[in-house]
Design an enzyme around this catalytic site. Sequence first.
Site, PDB file in Angstrom:
ATOM      1  N   HIS A  88     -22.567  31.246-126.410  1.00  0.00           N
ATOM      2  CA  HIS A  88     -21.986  30.153-127.178  1.00  0.00           C
ATOM      3  C   HIS A  88     -21.997  30.445-128.672  1.00  0.00           C
ATOM      4  O   HIS A  88     -21.231  29.843-129.420  1.00  0.00           O
ATOM      5  CB  HIS A  88     -22.735  28.848-126.885  1.00  0.00           C
ATOM      6  N   ARG A 108     -28.003  31.510-122.740  1.00  0.00           N
ATOM      7  CA  ARG A 108     -26.632  31.061-123.003  1.00  0.00           C
ATOM      8  C   ARG A 108     -26.330  30.895-124.487  1.00  0.00           C
ATOM      9  O   ARG A 108     -25.164  30.840-124.879  1.00  0.00           O
ATOM     10  CB  ARG A 108     -26.362  29.758-122.235  1.00  0.00           C
ATOM     11  N   ASN A 165     -20.839  22.331-125.645  1.00  0.00           N
ATOM     12  CA  ASN A 165     -22.267  22.401-125.965  1.00  0.00           C
ATOM     13  C   ASN A 165     -23.020  21.098-125.751  1.00  0.00           C
ATOM     14  O   ASN A 165     -24.176  21.100-125.327  1.00  0.00           O
ATOM     15  CB  ASN A 165     -22.450  22.841-127.423  1.00  0.00           C
TER      16      ASN A 165
END
Length: 330
Positions: free
Chosen positions: A64, A60, A92
């Site tokens: 991000h 991920r 986050n």
Amino acid sequence: MSPLLAAFLLLVSMGLTCASTVPLRPGFYAETCPEADFIVKDVMRRNMIREPRSAASVMRFQFHDCFVNGCDASVLLDDTPNMLGEKLALSNIDSLRSYEVIDEVKEELEKVCPGTVSCADIIIMASRAAVVLSGGPDWDVKLGRVDSLTASQEDSNNIMPSPRANASLLMDLFERFNLSVKDMVALSGSHSIGQARCFSIVFRLYNQSGSGRPDPAIETKYREKLDKLCPLGGDENVTGDLDATPATFDNRYFKDLVAGRGFLNSDQTLYTFPETRKYVTLFSKNQQVFFRAFVEGMIKMGDLQSGRPGEIRSNCRMANSRPVRVLMES
């Protein structure tokens, strides 16, 4: 020697360059750090044995990082007195984890080829390794990125979607980056591995769209299971599997969406929205088609670049001691 040329050579000597000057390509480190790919995979393998969830967590990072001002490892920067980084951004905080895995990769690479492999490229290689080691497809990653000099919590907050987002919002986000609806659905398949917190779904269990009722798209028995896992007023940090095979990268995620067993609202709406349903259905029936679409999407997402000046960080958590702004002004 002209002042401009002298400044450029100084940037090069410090391991700094502009993100747009070097085309990304496979095999970028073939001569300067031929062991890079092996090191990344080896560190990922060891960490997945210690903590299986690290595969999904590391994968991920690419999402991000790349969506916020390009793939430049800005997501890895710690806060400083003069900068609020992205680690505590809304999408986050309490969500991204396994930063220490990237630190370990970087430490190993610095021993073998110091000042050579960027943290931004490490994210891309580690993300690919996470997929492959979980049983997913393999592909040639394009490399040659540089690391950002700064990060922006505000930019991350303004760009990254919430778990409460629906398919329409996700389509709009991906379109901003020239990623198609098919790309978006395929890349959502990253949720084939990993877990998410009850915090992300209590609203759809007990108050979907302010109705005071659960999301009607949730299959009855699955909702009963989630009710037990995430009771109203319970510990919202408890985690649940994103699909029925959370350690294996496969197309089970899409099969679960078709059956009404999507964990996140942003996942399940991919099947309830007509524009995305056809791809969910397609991928649920043909894993190889999903794998090909996922690889295509990951490569396209990895191409996102800001064109801003950058560097090869020696520590992924902080910029080097002499920022490019000082070098350019001297």
